[in-house]
Design an enzyme around this catalytic site. Structure first.
Site, PDB file in Angstrom:
ATOM      1  N   PHE A  71       0.860  -1.186   0.000  1.00  0.00           N
ATOM      2  CA  PHE A  71       0.000   0.000   0.000  1.00  0.00           C
ATOM      3  C   PHE A  71       0.894   1.233   0.000  1.00  0.00           C
ATOM      4  O   PHE A  71       1.670   1.446   0.920  1.00  0.00           O
ATOM      5  CB  PHE A  71      -0.943   0.055   1.212  1.00  0.00           C
ATOM      6  CG  PHE A  71      -1.841   1.263   1.125  1.00  0.00           C
ATOM      7  CD1 PHE A  71      -3.008   1.221   0.370  1.00  0.00           C
ATOM      8  CD2 PHE A  71      -1.493   2.463   1.732  1.00  0.00           C
ATOM      9  CE1 PHE A  71      -3.817   2.347   0.235  1.00  0.00           C
ATOM     10  CE2 PHE A  71      -2.299   3.584   1.598  1.00  0.00           C
ATOM     11  CZ  PHE A  71      -3.461   3.526   0.851  1.00  0.00           C
ATOM     12  N   ASP A  95       9.213   2.862   2.057  1.00  0.00           N
ATOM     13  CA  ASP A  95       8.030   3.640   2.396  1.00  0.00           C
ATOM     14  C   ASP A  95       7.814   3.513   3.905  1.00  0.00           C
ATOM     15  O   ASP A  95       7.282   2.503   4.386  1.00  0.00           O
ATOM     16  CB  ASP A  95       6.820   3.132   1.612  1.00  0.00           C
ATOM     17  CG  ASP A  95       5.559   3.949   1.907  1.00  0.00           C
ATOM     18  OD1 ASP A  95       5.546   4.677   2.926  1.00  0.00           O
ATOM     19  OD2 ASP A  95       4.590   3.853   1.131  1.00  0.00           O
ATOM     20  N   LYS A 123       2.381  11.080   7.366  1.00  0.00           N
ATOM     21  CA  LYS A 123       1.629  10.782   8.587  1.00  0.00           C
ATOM     22  C   LYS A 123       2.186  11.469   9.845  1.00  0.00           C
ATOM     23  O   LYS A 123       1.980  12.658  10.017  1.00  0.00           O
ATOM     24  CB  LYS A 123       1.475   9.267   8.755  1.00  0.00           C
ATOM     25  CG  LYS A 123       0.660   8.684   7.595  1.00  0.00           C
ATOM     26  CD  LYS A 123       0.023   7.356   7.866  1.00  0.00           C
ATOM     27  CE  LYS A 123      -1.026   7.067   6.810  1.00  0.00           C
ATOM     28  NZ  LYS A 123      -0.740   5.931   5.953  1.00  0.00           N
TER      29      LYS A 123
END
Ligand code: PLP
Length: 415
Positions: free
Chosen positions: A140, A225, A254
């Site tokens: 993802f 990531d 985030k």
């Protein structure tokens, strides 16, 4: 307005791309959030790990307010007095030469893809338009058109084509497949050190180290990531550190702003990010002084409150408590630090009913991939709050088991 009315309003006017639990939140403080009826919940999602510093952290909010009174957006047509300091502090903290600031995680992944291709053509010497990037099945990395082009989830792609070419899949954790996928045109291997959205999948020991060694040997960029797993979430500042790996490119988002404002970034050394020249990329909001001031405060909180250390300690304790729960409905408990997945067995009827029951009892968690309850509370969590999570989860499993048993044996009860 009441809960029902807020939900109807959102459902009427907002495109229906999520399937939220039916809780309407109006306030957050630390590990707690409060709904419009005044009910309190311990937040075990932390906005998919963005609110690692806890909701409305006073120091981060103060930085936001102070900077909002000074200047919020200058565009990068001019310099501002926050971006350089933010960049230096972030680079010093993680040991890289340079960064490129963006807003959302997916945008930072886009930058990583562009960076790898640019490096491939200008440094490695790959023929134009031939660059290949290796990605993992079950990844993802976000939702832009290019990023979904290399998702293996059919639902993310259906009716959104034509998609971007140039990506090659390997199974996550499979060394042989990774080795076989490399060609002279491979410019990068893009990987999540732990697959978050795919169900908190931790790769086999040695996998990331193998990937790093292979990438060095083959002149391929290792791009991690770390948007979800970085910045303390798994008990280290970067998740890659668990395997003693230093990625060539690190992608952050985030928790970089503590959930206060969208800030993302790509980090790398000068031979890579130094390739960018004016006009090669841009973003109106990327690197704005408001986001930079917020991110500086968010990083200071991470370091000064020793949140990575707390994540390691509380995460190990939570893991140990969860592994002690005896239930035929628990298939596996896995994860690292404060990113933990509880996978339910096929007989359990999916993870969502457990999340709904947890919400009734004051814990917000969200299922991922249908069968995994994700536990990712803010990293400021204390031991007694960890006990509350473990006690509640245990009670929920036992109550749901008992309920199901009653449904299966109704005749005895009636007699
Ligand atoms: C959340 C996430 C993204 C995308 O971030 P957005 O801010 O939602 O665009 C990318 N990669 C990983 C690993 C994520 O968890």
């Amino acid at each position: 307005m009441n809960t029902r009315e807020y939900i109807e309003l959102e459902n009427t006017y907002v495109a229906n791309i999520y399937h939220p639990l039916e809780v309407v939140l109006e306030r957050g403080e630390g590990v707690w959030v409060y709904d419009v009826e005044g009910k309190r919940y311990l937040d075990c999602l932390s906005a998919y790990s963005a609110v690692s510093q806890g909701h409305c952290h006073p120091r981060i909010v103060q930085a936001l307010v102070e900077q909002a009174h000074r200047v919020t957006l200058t565009s990068r047509a001019f310099f501002n007095d926050q971006l350089g300091l933010f960049a230096k502090e972030l680079c010093d903290l993680l040991g890289y030469d340079m960064m490129l600031p963006m807003n959302s995680g997916a945008e930072a992944v886009e930058v990583a893809v562009k960076t790898a291709r640019k490096w491939g053509y200008e440094v490695k010497g790959v023929p134009d338009n031939q660059a290949e990037i290796i990605v993992c099945e079950g990844n993802f990395h976000g939702r832009t058109t290019t990023v979904i082009s290399f998702s293996s989830e059919p639902k993310y792609k259906r009716h959104f084509g034509p998609l971007t070419p140039g990506f090659k899949f390997v199974p996550f954790g499979d060394k042989r497949a990774l080795m076989d996928a490399v060609t002279p045109n491979t410019v990068a291997f893009l990987v999540e050190p732990i697959q978050g959205e795919n169900g908190i999948n931790v790769p086999p020991p040695g996998y990331l180290k193998f990937a790093e060694t292979l990438c060095r040997r083959e002149n391929v960029l290792l791009m991690a990531d770390e948007i979800q797993v970085g910045l303390g979430r798994t008990g280290k500042m970067l998740c890659s550190e668990h395997d003693n790996v230093r990625p060539d490119v690190v992608i952050l988002g985030k928790a970089l702003s503590g959930g206060v404002y969208p800030v993302s970034a790509v980090l790398a050394d000068r031979p890579i990010l130094g390739l960018y020249k004016p006009g090669d990329h841009g973003s109106t909001f990327g690197g704005n002084p408001l986001g930079a001031a917020v991110a500086r405060a968010a990083l200071r909180v991470l370091v000064e409150e020793r949140l990575a250390e707390n994540a390691a300690v509380q995460g190990a304790y939570l893991m140990e408590r969860l592994k002690r729960i005896e239930s035929p409905y628990i298939k596996e408990v896995r994860g690292r630090g404060l990113l933990i997945g509880v996978e339910v067995t096929p007989e359990a009827g999916g993870a969502r009913r457990f999340c709904e029951e947890l919400a009734r009892r004051g814990i917000l968690a969200k299922e991922t991939h249908g069968t995994v309850i994700r536990l990712a509370p803010p990293l400021i969590i204390k031991r007694e709050q960890v006990d509350f999570i473990a006690d509640t989860l245990e009670a929920v499993f036992h109550d749901i088991e008992r309920q199901d048993q009653r449904v299966r044996e109704p005749v005895l009860v009636a007699a």
